[in-house]
Design a protein around this motif. Structure first.
Motif, short mmCIF file in Angstrom:
data_model
loop_
_atom_site.label_atom_id
_atom_site.label_comp_id
_atom_site.label_asym_id
_atom_site.label_seq_id
_atom_site.Cartn_x
_atom_site.Cartn_y
_atom_site.Cartn_z
N ASP A 42 0.84 -1.20 0.00
CA ASP A 42 0.00 0.00 0.00
C ASP A 42 0.88 1.25 0.00
OD1 ASP A 42 -2.07 -2.01 1.14
OD2 ASP A 42 -3.24 -0.19 0.83
N GLY A 57 -3.42 2.46 -3.12
CA GLY A 57 -4.63 2.00 -3.82
C GLY A 57 -5.14 2.98 -4.86
N CYS A 73 -3.72 2.31 -8.27
CA CYS A 73 -3.65 0.93 -8.74
C CYS A 73 -4.23 0.70 -10.13
CB CYS A 73 -4.32 -0.02 -7.75
SG CYS A 73 -3.23 -0.38 -6.38
N CYS A 82 4.97 -6.67 2.10
CA CYS A 82 3.83 -7.38 2.68
C CYS A 82 2.52 -6.71 2.26
CB CYS A 82 3.94 -7.46 4.20
SG CYS A 82 4.02 -5.88 5.04
N GLY A 83 1.42 -7.40 2.49
CA GLY A 83 0.10 -6.85 2.18
C GLY A 83 -0.41 -7.28 0.83
N SER A 84 -1.06 -6.36 0.16
CA SER A 84 -1.78 -6.64 -1.09
C SER A 84 -0.86 -7.25 -2.15
CB SER A 84 -2.38 -5.33 -1.57
OG SER A 84 -2.51 -5.30 -2.96
N SER A 85 -1.48 -8.06 -3.04
CA SER A 85 -0.69 -8.77 -4.05
C SER A 85 -0.37 -7.91 -5.26
CB SER A 85 -1.48 -9.99 -4.53
OG SER A 85 -2.63 -9.55 -5.24
N ARG A 86 -0.76 -6.65 -5.23
CA ARG A 86 -0.67 -5.80 -6.42
C ARG A 86 0.71 -5.84 -7.07
NH1 ARG A 86 -2.09 -0.59 -2.75
NH2 ARG A 86 -3.82 -2.00 -2.37
N GLU A 87 0.71 -6.26 -8.32
CA GLU A 87 1.97 -6.38 -9.04
C GLU A 87 2.51 -5.02 -9.45
OE1 GLU A 87 2.13 -9.95 -11.28
OE2 GLU A 87 3.31 -9.03 -12.86
N VAL A 88 1.62 -4.00 -9.41
CA VAL A 88 2.10 -2.66 -9.71
C VAL A 88 3.16 -2.22 -8.70
CG1 VAL A 88 0.18 -1.75 -11.05
CG2 VAL A 88 0.03 -1.75 -8.56
N LEU A 93 6.41 -3.60 -10.08
CA LEU A 93 6.54 -2.98 -11.41
C LEU A 93 6.97 -1.52 -11.28
CD1 LEU A 93 3.47 -4.30 -13.43
CD2 LEU A 93 5.89 -4.62 -14.01
N ILE A 114 4.23 -13.06 -1.73
CA ILE A 114 3.66 -12.72 -3.05
C ILE A 114 4.57 -11.71 -3.74
CG2 ILE A 114 1.67 -11.81 -4.31
CD1 ILE A 114 -0.11 -12.79 -2.09
N ASN A 117 6.28 -12.15 -7.38
CA ASN A 117 6.01 -11.13 -8.39
C ASN A 117 7.30 -10.53 -8.91
OD1 ASN A 117 3.24 -11.36 -8.26
ND2 ASN A 117 2.95 -9.62 -6.91
N LEU A 159 -3.78 -6.01 -15.90
CA LEU A 159 -2.33 -6.18 -16.05
C LEU A 159 -1.99 -7.51 -16.70
CD1 LEU A 159 -0.40 -5.03 -12.84
CD2 LEU A 159 -0.01 -4.31 -15.19
N SER A 196 -4.38 -10.90 -2.99
CA SER A 196 -3.75 -11.59 -1.85
C SER A 196 -4.74 -12.37 -1.01
CB SER A 196 -2.98 -10.60 -1.00
OG SER A 196 -3.83 -9.60 -0.49
N ILE A 222 -10.50 -0.50 0.18
CA ILE A 222 -9.22 -0.20 -0.46
C ILE A 222 -9.04 1.31 -0.63
CG2 ILE A 222 -10.13 -0.39 -2.80
CD1 ILE A 222 -7.63 -1.58 -3.76
N ARG A 266 -7.33 -5.08 6.70
CA ARG A 266 -6.06 -4.34 6.74
C ARG A 266 -6.28 -2.92 7.23
NH1 ARG A 266 -3.86 -6.78 1.26
NH2 ARG A 266 -3.02 -8.67 2.19
N PHE A 296 -3.40 -0.61 7.35
CA PHE A 296 -2.16 0.12 7.09
C PHE A 296 -2.48 1.61 6.90
CE2 PHE A 296 -1.02 -4.03 4.83
CZ PHE A 296 -0.39 -4.54 5.95
#
Ligand code: SF4
Lengths: 164, 423
Positions: free
Chosen positions: A17, A22, A25, A63-69, A72, A90, A94, B40, B123, B368, B387, B389
């Protein structure tokens, strides 16, 4: 294959994050991703990075969200690789999949400060901190991961598998 | 040496013996993505020049993060995904209105079954571990590769066994058990591991609490969070729309008695009170009796963590005949359209609306910090999501406290964090 650059130092539990908030994203363009990379931690991050620089982090990077951005955007900002005490899983896969080399070396992290000059021998398994005059090692990649890294990411593996 | 649930599923798919640490290429039974991770992945496939998917019946696409589209950008992304689904005849493209939040939709539609492997571009894909499937979050490149080849590379994880015994106190649910566990293990305590949840407490709780716990396995860094198959699982799985139509065969994965676990914990749940994860980490957990005078501006009840029917019932029980405090906004987020429909059958939305809550459409929006309930500067929110954060739900200075739905509802009535006993 070697990576050489100066160190951008961060702490532990840097979550995705923070790396790519977000609200950004939906971006898919490299230049735009680079511009917002890490901005909640350091708004000038993208201005401070030169090609090949290395992020050095404590435990649980990504850690946290899987966002590949997240990886990247780091790659797009010019970062050549990341050395951390440990990575969230993750983020780890990635990074490997998109061809952003990452290394686990707690000793190197302990001894390294912002601005140090690092040189990483990816398959030799060593990291040299030129500023401090010290050398560290990391566990070699398992064969399958090495293949992916050598092919510049998962793409190469997929194309080979499909006979393209 | 015996196998854990995770090892059993991976060995069966790999067709070889497996041991933790080994990397295997396995066929995936479902490769799922939301509109953001899908966009993506589609971009990758196009770059790679891939024209044909390995099996469009094993692809699932659910727009939920910025859907219904929050702005023109989001609409553009959703359209890319929609067009892709049509072009490739994707079997499980679930449009807004027939879906909801991916992790709440998938197990309830029967899109994933016990013993199967699912990877998801999100995730919290680990949620479906509640129905005894090896479900794990990956990135978009992995999804693209799986769509192209039908396979994924996985490192066989070490397994952790977490056992919960005892009798729960009132207003203590699966959410509190997982928050209690996070307090113990920390956000990296189970990194790279497959958690197996066991114990007699799951006989007391409805199956929905398993989803809440499997959902937050990732918050401890885990690869997936798995439950054993039992009568409750069978009842759920065999009542899903897909099962009722196709009656697909599935193979339950049962752990061996001599399986090896890298981490073991036995929790006596009898003394646990409702738990609160304070800003800014899901492992910054305190007993609710230690959280004093936290005034709130917003409450979010629902999401893929706690948007199950039972969660809505628990919140509605607190709101029945009561009013939301002045200056507090409440957003109810059912996990899916199916769950929303069931809630209507039971008259729950009426209770929420009479109390002064919004009964929202099923979307990730507020969770989010995307839309439909973003937090402003210095605002405080009690939320049943997973979450907290910094900046997760909006402004960087806003604060999120994670609780179970009954506590969130009570807090909304009180105007500060508190328990149902206080309203
Ligand atoms: S509700 Fe929140 S945690 Fe769940 S999938 Fe959506 S954004 Fe992720």
């Amino acid at each position: 294959m070697n990576i050489k650059g100066k160190v951008y130092r961060v702490g532990e539990n840097i979550n995705t994050d923070v790396i790519m908030p977000g609200r950004w994203c939906h971006l898919t363009d490299d230049a735009e991703l680079a511009e917002h990379c890490m901005e909640d931690l350091d708004a000038d991050f993208h201005k401070k990075i030169s090609k090949g620089d290395v992020i050095v982090a404590d435990d649980n990077f990504g850690c946290g969200s899987s966002r590949e951005v997240a990886p990247l955007s780091i790659k797009a900002s010019g970062i050549g690789g990341i050395v951390a005490k440990s990575f969230a899983r993750i983020f780890y896969r990635n990074a490997i999949n998109i061809g952003l080399p990452i290394f686990e070396s707690p000793e190197c992290v302990e001894a390294t400060e912002a601005g140090d000059e690092l040189e990483i021998d990816m398959f030799g398994g060593t990291i040299i901190n030129h500023t401090k005059g010290r050398e560290f090692t990391f566990a070699p990649f398992p064969p399958f991961m090495k293949t992916i890294i050598e092919k510049g990411g998962l793409k190469g593996w997929v194309l080979e598998k499909l006979g393209k | 040496m015996g196998y854990t649930i995770a090892e059993k599923i991976l060995a069966e798919h790999a067709g070889t013996e497996v041991t933790p640490g080994q990397i295997v290429n396995v066929p995936v039974d479902m490769a799922m993505a939301n509109e953001l991770s899908a966009a993506l992945a589609i971009k990758e496939l196009n770059k790679w020049g891939i024209e044909k998917l390995a099996d469009p019946e094993k692809v699932c696409l659910i727009p939920d993060h910025f859907s219904p589209a929050k702005d023109i950008n989001a609409a553009g992304i959703a359209k890319v995904v929609h067009d892709f689904a049509r072009k490739h005849n994707v079997k499980w493209y679930l449009e807004v209105g027939r879906a909801g939040i991916e992790h709440a939709v998938i197990p309830l539609e029967g899109i994933i079954l016990p013993g199967q492997i699912m990877i998801g571009g999100d995730s919290h894909t680990c949620t479906a571990g509640a129905v005894n499937s090896f479900s794990t979050g990956v990135g978009s490149t992995d999804i693209a590769a799986a769509w192209a080849t039908g396979e994924v590379w996985l490192k066989v994880p070490r397994s952790a066994r977490l056992i919960y015994n005892g009798k729960l106190r009132p207003h203590v649910y699966g959410k509190d058990l997982i928050l209690h566990t996070l307090k113990d293990l920390g956000t990296a305590g189970a990194t790279y591991m497959a958690i197996e949840f066991q114990g007699d407490v799951f006989d007391q709780l409805p199956i929905w609490d398993r989803f809440t716990m499997a959902n937050m396995a990732i918050e401890a860094g885990a690869k997936t969070g798995l439950f054993r198959f039992d009568d409750k699982t069978r009842e759920l799985v065999e009542s899903t729309p897909r099962y009722l139509v196709d009656q697909p065969e599935y193979h339950v994965a049962k752990p061996d008695d001599n399986a090896v676990y890298a981490l073991e914990r036995v929790y006596d749940v009898s003394d646990i009170e409702p738990q609160v994860a304070c800003p800014f980490s899901p492992d910054n957990v305190r007993n609710i009796s230690e959280v004093k005078d936290v005034k709130i501006d917003q409450a979010v009840i629902g999401s893929c963590t706690n948007g199950w029917l039972e969660d809505l019932r628990r919140a509605a029980e607190v709101f029945r005949g009561r009013k939301v405090a002045d200056n507090v906004r409440v957003i109810i987020l059912p996990g899916s359209q199916r769950i929303a429909r069931q809630a209507f059958d039971e008259g729950l939305p009426q209770i929420f609306i009479d109390a002064g809550c919004i009964f929202s459409t099923s979307t990730c929006g507020p969770c989010i910090g995307g839309h439909m309930g973003v937090l402003g500067e210095n605002e405080v929110c009690v939320s049943t999501t997973n979450r907290n954060f910094a900046g997760r739900m909006g402004h960087l200075s806003s604060e999120v406290y994670l609780t179970n739905p009954a506590v969130a509802a009570a807090s909304a009535v009180l105007g500060r964090i508190g328990t149902p006993d206080e309203v």
